[in-house]
Every structure is written in structure tokens, then in C-alpha cells.
Design a protein around this motif. Structure first.
Motif, PDB file in Angstrom:
ATOM      1  N   UNK A   1     -11.933-135.691 -35.064  1.00  0.00           N
ATOM      2  CA  UNK A   1     -10.893-134.652 -35.170  1.00  0.00           C
ATOM      3  C   UNK A   1     -11.036-133.637 -34.039  1.00  0.00           C
ATOM      4  N   UNK A   2     -12.285-133.300 -33.723  1.00  0.00           N
ATOM      5  CA  UNK A   2     -12.586-132.387 -32.625  1.00  0.00           C
ATOM      6  C   UNK A   2     -14.064-132.516 -32.300  1.00  0.00           C
ATOM      7  N   UNK A   3     -14.533-131.787 -31.286  1.00  0.00           N
ATOM      8  CA  UNK A   3     -15.931-131.858 -30.887  1.00  0.00           C
ATOM      9  C   UNK A   3     -16.316-130.580 -30.156  1.00  0.00           C
ATOM     10  N   UNK A   4     -17.588-130.315 -30.132  1.00  0.00           N
ATOM     11  CA  UNK A   4     -18.125-129.181 -29.383  1.00  0.00           C
ATOM     12  C   UNK A   4     -19.333-129.670 -28.588  1.00  0.00           C
ATOM     13  N   UNK A   5     -19.431-129.184 -27.368  1.00  0.00           N
ATOM     14  CA  UNK A   5     -20.542-129.553 -26.493  1.00  0.00           C
ATOM     15  C   UNK A   5     -21.331-128.306 -26.138  1.00  0.00           C
ATOM     16  N   UNK A   6     -22.644-128.406 -26.189  1.00  0.00           N
ATOM     17  CA  UNK A   6     -23.485-127.265 -25.856  1.00  0.00           C
ATOM     18  C   UNK A   6     -23.302-126.885 -24.396  1.00  0.00           C
TER      19      UNK A   6
ATOM     20  N   UNK B   1     -24.526-129.073 -21.713  1.00  0.00           N
ATOM     21  CA  UNK B   1     -23.916-130.384 -21.613  1.00  0.00           C
ATOM     22  C   UNK B   1     -24.733-131.515 -22.209  1.00  0.00           C
ATOM     23  N   UNK B   2     -25.806-131.207 -22.931  1.00  0.00           N
ATOM     24  CA  UNK B   2     -26.709-132.245 -23.411  1.00  0.00           C
ATOM     25  C   UNK B   2     -26.394-132.748 -24.813  1.00  0.00           C
ATOM     26  N   UNK B   3     -25.701-131.957 -25.638  1.00  0.00           N
ATOM     27  CA  UNK B   3     -25.424-132.355 -27.020  1.00  0.00           C
ATOM     28  C   UNK B   3     -23.953-132.135 -27.358  1.00  0.00           C
ATOM     29  N   UNK B   4     -23.351-133.146 -27.968  1.00  0.00           N
ATOM     30  CA  UNK B   4     -21.953-133.048 -28.401  1.00  0.00           C
ATOM     31  C   UNK B   4     -21.884-133.397 -29.884  1.00  0.00           C
ATOM     32  N   UNK B   5     -21.290-132.497 -30.659  1.00  0.00           N
ATOM     33  CA  UNK B   5     -21.126-132.711 -32.096  1.00  0.00           C
ATOM     34  C   UNK B   5     -19.672-133.068 -32.383  1.00  0.00           C
ATOM     35  N   UNK B   6     -19.480-134.199 -33.064  1.00  0.00           N
ATOM     36  CA  UNK B   6     -18.149-134.704 -33.386  1.00  0.00           C
ATOM     37  C   UNK B   6     -17.859-134.498 -34.867  1.00  0.00           C
ATOM     38  N   UNK B   7     -16.743-133.864 -35.165  1.00  0.00           N
ATOM     39  CA  UNK B   7     -16.250-133.767 -36.536  1.00  0.00           C
ATOM     40  C   UNK B   7     -15.265-134.907 -36.747  1.00  0.00           C
TER      41      UNK B   7
ATOM     42  N   UNK C   1     -25.353-135.662 -39.131  1.00  0.00           N
ATOM     43  CA  UNK C   1     -25.663-134.345 -39.686  1.00  0.00           C
ATOM     44  C   UNK C   1     -25.163-134.216 -41.117  1.00  0.00           C
ATOM     45  N   UNK C   2     -24.035-134.805 -41.416  1.00  0.00           N
ATOM     46  CA  UNK C   2     -23.537-134.979 -42.777  1.00  0.00           C
ATOM     47  C   UNK C   2     -22.565-136.141 -42.747  1.00  0.00           C
ATOM     48  N   UNK C   3     -21.834-136.364 -43.827  1.00  0.00           N
ATOM     49  CA  UNK C   3     -20.984-137.536 -43.941  1.00  0.00           C
ATOM     50  C   UNK C   3     -20.002-137.680 -42.785  1.00  0.00           C
ATOM     51  N   UNK C   4     -19.437-136.573 -42.329  1.00  0.00           N
ATOM     52  CA  UNK C   4     -18.384-136.623 -41.319  1.00  0.00           C
ATOM     53  C   UNK C   4     -18.717-135.802 -40.079  1.00  0.00           C
ATOM     54  N   UNK C   5     -20.014-135.634 -39.792  1.00  0.00           N
ATOM     55  CA  UNK C   5     -20.436-134.902 -38.600  1.00  0.00           C
ATOM     56  C   UNK C   5     -21.559-135.663 -37.917  1.00  0.00           C
ATOM     57  N   UNK C   6     -21.350-136.017 -36.655  1.00  0.00           N
ATOM     58  CA  UNK C   6     -22.362-136.747 -35.885  1.00  0.00           C
ATOM     59  C   UNK C   6     -22.613-136.018 -34.580  1.00  0.00           C
ATOM     60  N   UNK C   7     -23.869-135.952 -34.182  1.00  0.00           N
ATOM     61  CA  UNK C   7     -24.245-135.317 -32.917  1.00  0.00           C
ATOM     62  C   UNK C   7     -24.892-136.344 -32.003  1.00  0.00           C
ATOM     63  N   UNK C   8     -24.392-136.428 -30.781  1.00  0.00           N
ATOM     64  CA  UNK C   8     -24.942-137.333 -29.772  1.00  0.00           C
ATOM     65  C   UNK C   8     -25.639-136.496 -28.712  1.00  0.00           C
ATOM     66  N   UNK C   9     -26.887-136.833 -28.417  1.00  0.00           N
ATOM     67  CA  UNK C   9     -27.688-136.110 -27.439  1.00  0.00           C
ATOM     68  C   UNK C   9     -27.903-136.969 -26.192  1.00  0.00           C
ATOM     69  N   UNK C  10     -27.787-136.328 -25.040  1.00  0.00           N
ATOM     70  CA  UNK C  10     -27.971-136.995 -23.761  1.00  0.00           C
ATOM     71  C   UNK C  10     -29.208-136.460 -23.061  1.00  0.00           C
ATOM     72  N   UNK C  11     -29.730-137.234 -22.132  1.00  0.00           N
ATOM     73  CA  UNK C  11     -30.910-136.800 -21.388  1.00  0.00           C
ATOM     74  C   UNK C  11     -30.551-135.883 -20.223  1.00  0.00           C
TER      75      UNK C  11
END
Length: 539
Positions: A80-85, A88-94, A156-166
Motif C-alpha cells: 500500500x505504501x512504504x517508508x525508507x530510512x 537508505x538501508x531499510x525499507x518498511x512495506x505496509x 514485523x506483523x501480519x501486513x508489515x515487512x521490512x527489507x534491510x540492505x547492506x
């Protein structure tokens, strides 16, 4: 995001082939037949990099990120949307709720992480360029590789995933719109051994999943594949979005362009792609619907700097001044084609409106050749492919004739060397046994690195030069997380490329499609992101 038309009658085919509308019966034939030029390489998009596979995949699968219809710009799809730190290393997807895969498996954060972990942990044949080209090239490698971009994924929960990059990757979000990164059912992949690939890199043997059980969240489900003939899809009745008129899709294999045109004229198919420029006017006059995709391509004349004469900047500049792009566009390229000034289309972030150009000036070309010591003329090998049509190069033989004629006018005599497509690519990209040549690119997603990074990001056989300063600039730009800042850096890089002159950007061709008159609306996309529940049909 809703990727479908509103106001369409939703229908479901019964076993006897009739269509029963959920609200009212439809008089429209709900089967849509599209002619492709070849079989898909496979039905698992993670192991594909060809257009025919992707065309089918986009109707079965969806990714976290899609593209705005009619553009190459990324927008939400299963996310639905996303936020990136800021770093630029972590993006959380709703994630979108109430979405299921075609086998009934729930789409959730665990499914997202399963897909990312699958790509990252490939080994053996699965981790080779012929199968996992896009993951390997964009994510820098696999588990244990020092240069791997991916680090981890957490539900992170049922509908929230966070992807981390190096490290930051400015193209991370737009890259996720590629079919290679579509979400696939963890249940189906396990049941049918999605990663059980064998054979060799040159001749891979795909899994049962990739041949008969592709399972996504898209508007169509896989029905059957008869290799060499057709792939059949059916509308998914539990699709989370609105369903359009099309209830069955048949991708028919017709490899000959003339045969595709004839099949359309005979009413055997509803549409086809890569219409020959010579056919567009006749089809239009006959009442067929001919349309052009917005250009998201680049056609170029490349210089192999392993050739001694092409190492001289004066020679490269002379060739650039000898080319009349406007004449090339009007004489041999499709309607809607735009002349090019740089190696990215104007809609891509980083396009430089003020880039140095080398306008058509045959007198100046002759002066530069004389200055370089070729006042009596210059001889060069000119390589080009035959019996092939690509979105960026619909008629290579005609392009070669036009360009060679322009070069000969300034004293450059060319020795033509023609090869069939596969042999041509092997020669251009795998050896230094070539001279100037025509090639190009259709963008996969809207990011500058997907164009200039592909061409000039490292030393290679096609261009034959070593330019550490340019390579480093591209590597640094790729890691700028801020889009505006990255765009400014890419503008500088495009000027750097223009000054170096590795080749001549010629044009941004507009690929043509043709349809039966009953196809009243088709979601033409510059990146081929065409989902068939958006098609409108008349009776």
C-alpha cells in the motif's frame, strides 16, 4: 492501487464455454488472443529475463511495486505504501490486506520475506546469469557474496515487512516493479520444487513449478502450456481487484512477423506486438487499431574502442557529426520515434536538457577526419543483425543502410558484417571481433542506472574501453538514496558520457502494436506492464 477498468461486466466461463455474468450476461467474446514471437523461457518470472516470459508473468503475478498505467513510474501494488530510512538501508512495506495467492495461500509479510530469502539463497544453476540475471545484477550477488546488497527481511506483523540492505541502492523501489521480483506463493513453490533446476547454464532444466504451476496474486491463473503453440490463462475469481471483461487469455506463438500480421487480418488473433513500420499504415487504413507505446527505448551506434581508429576522440566525434538523426527517424523508424541526445529517454530521472550534442554537420565531420590523419578517407567494419525485430530496433537492415550511406558521404567506407541475432549478440557482447555496430535497450524500470549503468558501468566487450572515472561515478550514483540528488548526479554523468563519446545515441523508437477493431482500449505501457483485465472489448 486499482489496475483495472471500472464499469465492466464481470463474467465467469462455465465448463461448456458459455459466459455467465455475475450481474448480467455479456455479449462480448471474453477470450483475448495475443500473438507473441516465441515461447516463454519458463513460467517462473524469477528465472526469466525475456519479454515473452514477462508478458505472461505480468498477468499471473504481482509485485510489491507496480507502475502507474501508461508510464514507467513506480507506484504501490501489493504494498500500500512504504517508508525508507534516511540512510537508505531499510525499507518498511505496509501490505495490502485480503489478498490471496491462486492456491488460496494468504499473502502477508511472511510471504514477502520468503520470496526475498529465496532469491538471496540461490546456489548452483539457480544462481547463474542465465537464470537469475536480474537478481544477480541488481542485488550484487547471493548469500556469502561480499558484494551482496540484500541483508535481511523481517515480518514485523501480519501486513508489515521490512527489507534491510547492506548499502543504499537508489533504484531499489523502481526495480521491484520488475516481474523477476514478483511475489510467488510459498506453498506452491515448496510443493512443486520451484528451485529444483538442473541442466547447465547454457541449457537449464526448469522445475515442475516453472513449467506447470506458477502461482501468483494477479488477475489471471495459469491453465495450460503447449510449448511451441500457446499458453492459456483464466480469470482468477477471487482476485482482490476488479475483474474486467477478459476471462480467458491465449498467448499464441507466431514467430514470423508477416504471419502475425496475416493472423490478425484473418481474425485468428486479437493483437500482436512489434508491428513492422512498413505495415502500420496499411493496417490502420484497413480499420485495425494501431498504437504506439510511449518511447522508453534507446537505439545507438556503438564504437568498439579495441579498434585502433576508434580510440581517437577526433574519429568518434567525426562519426557523430556525420549522423543525421532526423533523417533516420523520418525515413526508417516508426511514427512517434524521438531523436536522441543521450543514452536515456527524456522521462528518466537524470536526463540532461543541456547535454553536449554533436549535430549533423558533414563538413565538420570531414575536417575532424582530416585532423585525425584520414583526409583520404577511413575504412571501418560495421556490424548489424538480420532477421530480427526489437522494440528499439524494428528494422536493423534498413537502419544499417541509412547510417552507412550517411557515413560514406563524409568519406567513411564501411565493410558490412551481418549476423543472425543470437550470433550477433555473442559476437558483440562476448568478443572484441567487431567494429561500429547498432544495438539498443528497452528500459525495465524508471531508473537511470537501468540504462547508463547497464551500458557503461564496467569494462566490457561491446564498447571496448576502460574508464575507471566513469565506472566509479556510476557506482557512487547508484548508492545515492535521495532521488533528486541522484538525478543531479546522473545529469553530470550524462554530460561526462557525452564528452567521452563511447557511441552515438540515435533515437528513442516507439514500438507499435496492432489490434482487431473489437479491442477498443489496450493498456499500452512503455515498460510493457500490460495487464489484460484492463482491456476493453466491443461486441
Amino acid at each position: 492501487m486499482t489496475l483495472v477498468l471500472t464499469g465492466c461486466v464481470q463474467s465467469q466461463r462455465t465448463d461448456d464455454g458459455d459466459a455467465e455474468g455475475t450481474a448480467a450476461a455479456s455479449d462480448v467474446d471474453s477470450t483475448f488472443i495475443f500473438a507473441g514471437s516465441s515461447d516463454p523461457s519458463g513460467l517462473d518470472p524469477a528465472f526469466a529475463n525475456d519479454g515473452e516470459s514477462f508478458r505472461i508473468s505480468r498477468n499471473i503475478f504481482e509485485g510489491l511495486i507496480g507502475v502507474t498505467p501508461g508510464t514507467a513510474d513506480p507506484e504501490p501494488l501489493l504494498a500500500e505504501d512504504w517508508t525508507t530510512t534516511e540512510d537508505g538501508l531499510s525499507t518498511t512495506f505496509n501490505l495490502k490486506s485480503d489478498v490471496t495467492f491462486h492456491d488460496g495461500t494468504e499473502f502477508n509479510a511472511e510471504a514477502v520475506c520468503t520470496n526475498f530469502e529465496r532469491w538471496y539463497n540461490w546456489t548452483g544453476i539457480a544462481a547463474t546469469e542465465s537464470l537469475s540475471y536480474y537478481y544477480g545484477s541488481l542485488f550484487g550477488g547471493f548469500a556469502g557474496d561480499e558484494n551482496a546488497l540484500y541483508e535481511s527481511c523481517s515480518a514485523d506483523d501480519e501486513l508489515t515487512a521490512t527489507v534491510n540492505l547492506t548499502r543504499p541502492f537508489s533504484g531499489f523501489i523502481p526495480a521491484l516493479s520488475l516481474p523477476s521480483f514478483a511475489m510467488q506463493s510459498p506453498t506452491a513453490m515448496e510443493e512443486y520444487g520451484a528451485d529444483d533446476v538442473g541442466g547447465s547454464e547454457e541449457a537449464p532444466e526448469y522445475s515442475e513449478y516453472a513449467e506447470a504451476h506458477p502461482t501468483g496474486t494477479g488477475p489471471f491463473t495459469f491453465d495450460s502450456w503447449n510449448p511451441g503453440s500457446e499458453v492459456v490463462l483464466q480469470a482468477y475469481p477471487d482476485y482482490w481487484g476488479e475483474q474486467g471483461q477478459v476471462q480467458e487469455v491465449i498467448f499464441r506463438v507466431i514467430d514470423d512477423p508477416t504471419a502475425r500480421r496475416q493472423a490478425l487480418e484473418a481474425g485468428d488473433i486479437d493483437g500482436y506486438d512489434l508491428v513492422a513500420p512498413a505495415d502500420t499504415a496499411a493496417l490502420d487504413e484497413a480499420g485495425f487499431n494501431v498504437m504506439q507505446r510511449d518511447p522508453f527505448t534507446v537505439l545507438y551506434l556503438a564504437f568498439n574502442q579495441q579498434v585502433e581508429e576508434l580510440q581517437d576522440p577526433l574519429v568518434r566525434e567525426a562519426i557523430a557529426h556525420a549522423i543525421d538523426r532526423d533523417a533516420l527517424v523520418t525515413q526508417v523508424l516508426p511514427e512517434g520515434t524521438q531523436p536522441a541526445t543521450q543514452f536515456i529517454p527524456p522521462v528518466v530521472n537524470g536526463y540532461n536538457e543541456d547535454v553536449t550534442t554533436y549535430d549533423y554537420d558533414p563538413a565538420r565531420a570531414e575536417e575532424l577526419l582530416a585532423e585525425a590523419g584520414y583526409e583520404d578517407g577511413l575504412e571501418l567494419t560495421f556490424n548489424y543483425p538480420v532477421n530480427i525485430s526489437r522494440p528499439y530496433m524494428p528494422n536493423p537492415e534498413e537502419i544499417f543502410v541509412a547510417l552507412s550511406g550517411q557515413l560514406e558521404q563524409v568519406g567513411i567506407t564501411v565493410t558490412p558484417v551481418a549476423d543472425e541475432w543470437v550470433d550477433y549478440l555473442d559476437k558483440i557482447q562476448g568478443t572484441d571481433d567487431h567494429g561500429i555496430h547498432i544495438l539498443g535497450w528497452t528500459g525495465d524500470y524508471n531508473d537511470t542506472d537501468n540504462f547508463v549503468g547497464v551500458f557503461f558501468g564496467q569494462q566490457g566487450n561491446e564498447w571496448g574501453f576502460d574508464n575507471p572515472e566513469l565506472f566509479q561515478a556510476l557506482e557512487e550514483a547508484r548508492q545515492i538514496p535521495d532521488l533528486e540528488e541522484a538525478g543531479e548526479r546522473y545529469q553530470e554523468i550524462n554530460e561526462q558520457i557525452a564528452q567521452f563519446q563511447p557511441g552515438v545515441p540515435l533515437a528513442h523508437p516507439a514500438p507499435s502494436l496492432a489490434f482487431d477493431p473489437r479491442v477498443t482500449s489496450y493498456p499500452a505501457s512503455p515498460v510493457n506492464d500490460e495487464v489484460y483485465n484492463m482491456i476493453e472489448l466491443s461486441e
